[in-house]
Design an enzyme around this catalytic site. Sequence first.
Site, PDB file in Angstrom:
ATOM      1  N   CYS A   1      25.758  41.444  44.030  1.00 14.81           N
ATOM      2  CA  CYS A   1      26.151  42.628  44.780  1.00 14.81           C
ATOM      3  C   CYS A   1      27.652  42.618  45.028  1.00 14.81           C
ATOM      4  O   CYS A   1      28.365  41.724  44.596  1.00 14.81           O
ATOM      5  CB  CYS A   1      25.392  42.686  46.112  1.00 14.81           C
ATOM      6  SG  CYS A   1      25.781  41.323  47.214  1.00 14.81           S
ATOM      7  N   CYS A   2      28.123  43.604  45.763  1.00 14.12           N
ATOM      8  CA  CYS A   2      29.562  43.764  45.982  1.00 14.12           C
ATOM      9  C   CYS A   2      29.991  43.183  47.317  1.00 14.12           C
ATOM     10  O   CYS A   2      30.939  43.646  47.936  1.00 14.12           O
ATOM     11  CB  CYS A   2      29.957  45.233  45.889  1.00 14.12           C
ATOM     12  SG  CYS A   2      29.704  45.920  44.237  1.00 14.12           S
ATOM     13  N   GLY A   3      29.305  42.184  47.806  1.00 12.66           N
ATOM     14  CA  GLY A   3      29.676  41.567  49.070  1.00 12.66           C
ATOM     15  C   GLY A   3      30.812  40.580  48.910  1.00 12.66           C
ATOM     16  O   GLY A   3      31.408  40.441  47.851  1.00 12.66           O
TER      17      GLY A   3
ATOM     18  N   ARG B   1      30.129  42.263  38.993  1.00  9.06           N
ATOM     19  CA  ARG B   1      31.459  42.644  38.518  1.00  9.06           C
ATOM     20  C   ARG B   1      32.322  41.424  38.230  1.00  9.06           C
ATOM     21  O   ARG B   1      33.094  41.423  37.272  1.00  9.06           O
ATOM     22  CB  ARG B   1      32.138  43.567  39.536  1.00  9.06           C
ATOM     23  CG  ARG B   1      32.236  42.997  40.931  1.00  9.06           C
ATOM     24  CD  ARG B   1      32.798  44.006  41.901  1.00  9.06           C
ATOM     25  NE  ARG B   1      32.858  43.425  43.238  1.00  9.06           N
ATOM     26  CZ  ARG B   1      33.420  44.024  44.273  1.00  9.06           C
ATOM     27  NH1 ARG B   1      33.976  45.207  44.120  1.00  9.06           N
ATOM     28  NH2 ARG B   1      33.441  43.459  45.455  1.00  9.06           N
TER      29      ARG B   1
END
Length: 269
Positions: free
Chosen positions: A106-108, A176
């Site tokens: 995730c983007c955490g 990412r």
Amino acid sequence: MVQNISQTRPIVKYQNGKLQEEDDEIVTEFPITIHINGEEFATMVCTPTHLEELVIGFLASEGVILFKDDIADLKIDESQGFAYVTLKSKIQLNQQQYSKRFIGSCCGKSRQFYFQNDVRTSKTSMTKTVIKADECINLMNTMQKNSLVFKNTGGVHNAALCNPSDIIVDRTDIGRHNALDKLYGHSILNKIPVRDKIIVFSGRISSEVLTKAAKIGVGIVLSKSAPTDLAIQLAEDLNITTVGFIRGQSFNVYSHAERISSIDEAQMS
């Protein structure tokens, strides 16, 4: 056992006022745990492609290795989700600059500049590369067109290592950071000089993404999305050109705009 990039699953879709059953393609989420010299180092959740590149790129970005030759042996057990790395020299994995941690897709805040190791391994760009405005747009469009996984699932990030005129290699991953690590690993395995190269990226330019680009060593980062304020500050400090919102025939340059030339400037030169 080679993992599939995606799986077909039955879903119920609502469209035009109706619910109907159909099949949908869902991207695969795959955990891989890296062991270094017999000791667990980190677990990443990724798309199960180019795993050797991912492992090598991740270790290089963490400062564990500099070159492929630093690794005495690398074995990947896809059936169990393990990568076993033996280094030619011994390292202390419990040193302050390393921290064993779970790295999600995730983007955490899974990886941040606040680690001492990130400060140590980030490079100030010395690139002399200049790219034309239309080349920025062409590279982004080409990368997006090349990503069949994104077209089929909508669940991955895309990243590409490029010259101004063309894409050298592109990679896809649910994480990412992983997509960028795959590019880094590819450049290390193939001994590709990266100082004069460009990264094209589908996601937001966060401080972590900018730091990753700095660790790889490129001087220009192009994205179809937005940067954060900290990413721009880091880009200014590290002499990296950041370009965001590449959509249609427009984009924004947030730092070191001297590396971007307009069509008029290109015709005058």
